[in-house]
Design a protein around this motif. Sequence first.
Motif, mmCIF file in Angstrom:
data_model
loop_
_atom_site.group_PDB
_atom_site.id
_atom_site.type_symbol
_atom_site.label_atom_id
_atom_site.label_comp_id
_atom_site.label_asym_id
_atom_site.label_seq_id
_atom_site.Cartn_x
_atom_site.Cartn_y
_atom_site.Cartn_z
ATOM 1 N N ASN A 1 26.251 20.103 6.455
ATOM 2 C CA ASN A 1 25.960 18.736 6.026
ATOM 3 C C ASN A 1 24.524 18.383 6.383
ATOM 4 O OD1 ASN A 1 28.412 18.260 4.914
ATOM 5 N ND2 ASN A 1 29.287 17.250 6.720
ATOM 6 N N HIS A 2 24.122 18.837 7.557
ATOM 7 C CA HIS A 2 22.759 18.548 7.997
ATOM 8 C C HIS A 2 21.737 19.138 7.029
ATOM 9 C CE1 HIS A 2 18.991 19.080 10.165
ATOM 10 N NE2 HIS A 2 19.294 17.891 10.656
ATOM 11 N N ALA A 3 22.006 20.363 6.555
ATOM 12 C CA ALA A 3 21.071 21.024 5.629
ATOM 13 C C ALA A 3 20.928 20.218 4.340
ATOM 14 C CB ALA A 3 21.552 22.437 5.325
ATOM 15 N N ILE A 4 22.043 19.644 3.874
ATOM 16 C CA ILE A 4 21.997 18.843 2.641
ATOM 17 C C ILE A 4 21.169 17.577 2.879
ATOM 18 C CG2 ILE A 4 23.415 17.558 0.972
ATOM 19 C CD1 ILE A 4 25.658 19.683 1.664
ATOM 20 N N VAL A 5 21.401 16.934 4.023
ATOM 21 C CA VAL A 5 20.634 15.728 4.354
ATOM 22 C C VAL A 5 19.156 16.071 4.480
ATOM 23 C CG1 VAL A 5 20.261 13.946 6.126
ATOM 24 C CG2 VAL A 5 22.585 14.556 5.433
ATOM 25 N N GLN A 6 18.872 17.201 5.158
ATOM 26 C CA GLN A 6 17.465 17.598 5.363
ATOM 27 C C GLN A 6 16.787 17.873 4.026
ATOM 28 O OE1 GLN A 6 16.723 20.394 8.534
ATOM 29 N NE2 GLN A 6 14.794 21.064 7.615
ATOM 30 N N THR A 7 17.529 18.456 3.082
ATOM 31 C CA THR A 7 16.969 18.722 1.753
ATOM 32 C C THR A 7 16.621 17.409 1.046
ATOM 33 O OG1 THR A 7 18.353 20.663 1.613
ATOM 34 C CG2 THR A 7 17.396 19.924 -0.442
ATOM 35 N N LEU A 8 17.537 16.437 1.151
ATOM 36 C CA LEU A 8 17.295 15.145 0.501
ATOM 37 C C LEU A 8 16.077 14.450 1.108
ATOM 38 C CD1 LEU A 8 21.014 13.988 0.226
ATOM 39 C CD2 LEU A 8 19.554 14.802 -1.631
ATOM 40 N N VAL A 9 15.962 14.508 2.433
ATOM 41 C CA VAL A 9 14.809 13.886 3.099
ATOM 42 C C VAL A 9 13.533 14.645 2.722
ATOM 43 C CG1 VAL A 9 13.825 13.209 5.340
ATOM 44 C CG2 VAL A 9 16.280 13.035 4.960
#
Lengths: 140, 264
Positions: A84-92
């Motif tokens: 989930n963190h990787a997805i959030v980091q991609t969006l940011v």
Amino acid sequence: AKSRQKRDAKRKKKAEISSLDYRSNPYTDPQIQYNSRTCKIQTLYVSFRDLQWQDWIIAPDGYDAYYCSGECNFPLNAHMNATNHAIVQTLVHLVNPGKVPKPCCAPTKLSPISVLYFLDESNVILKKYKNMVVKSCGCH
Amino acid sequence: GSGCSERTSGLYVDNGYDQTVVHRVITQREKREVEHEILNLLGLPDRPPKHKANSAGPQVKRSAPKFLLDIYRNGLADEESREHQTEFGLSGQDLRAIDQSDVIMTFAAHNHHVPSVRHERGKRLWFDVSEVPENEHMINAELRLYRSLDQAKSAKNRGAFTLTAYRVLRLEDGERELQYIDAVNATAGREGWLSLNVSEALQYWVANPAGNRGLYLSVHPADRQVHEMKPEDIGVVGFRGVAERQPFMVAFFKSSGIRSRAAA
């Protein structure tokens, strides 16, 4: 009939949004998604024979270690895992690419190998090494 | 020196695709250093000396490497072919120990001569256990001996015998003081591997290296405990015997998870 009309309208709207998403987001473009630099498992064979350790390591001659390489573009291939963190980091990262980097492409599942080698002139050892072979890759 | 997702002058570095670095071929010295690092990771910090090249060939024919190679191949085999019996006659306890083990070590028997010791008719076996890994939990240790009926001195010596292993405690004025470890019956007319549980002895030697005076192997006819015989008389192969039948000790360890590595 009314509910079918409603459903069709919903489906049409959804298709429009999704095609719009693809047009506006290069990270979800299949052309980019499946390019050679997308995060995936790559072949890497470690040869004890080529390293000339075969006089010492009895077995194996070498092993398929694999490695993970490529960029974390979303959506990932179906077999890829992302935290989930990787997805959030991609969006940011999309919002602020100069400040926040993309997540890492790294192993998500690893398996062990067993190595049989001479400890000295007469004693021999069979040892299990954990986490030596990449079984799958994903974004972290 | 750049890690995953590390930023370098506006560009981020990702999985080795560092666009700011010009890739080059590493030197021979650097290659050696990388190889050394891999060996260090495997807990093998020293490369084998070059002069030992090709020495592995004949050594692999010895009983201890053959035993481990058998376990290694069996471990790689699928469930169906794993059930085949190996020539080493593994017991259920052995198979359980193999499954639980992270490290299996074998030790070749040596004739570690102590001048003042009288051996009488029995046999003394000594093992170099200095390389037993620290922080590993020992599951089991066995002494493995091969009895060859062809090598028994007479037909009478192909009968039933009891082999007893003792730990040599003290050597004073040429006299031994022994502690019983384990015994096994060699049945009449049966050839093959015999195994004795020597976990207690190995545990003591690892904790007290100076107290490692080896094992004393005593052989008696199964029905007459007073008549001690030489192990080779009943066909037990010694450390000067055929390579693939030489005695050895095997120990099974479970990793504690604490890894000790040589300083890089």
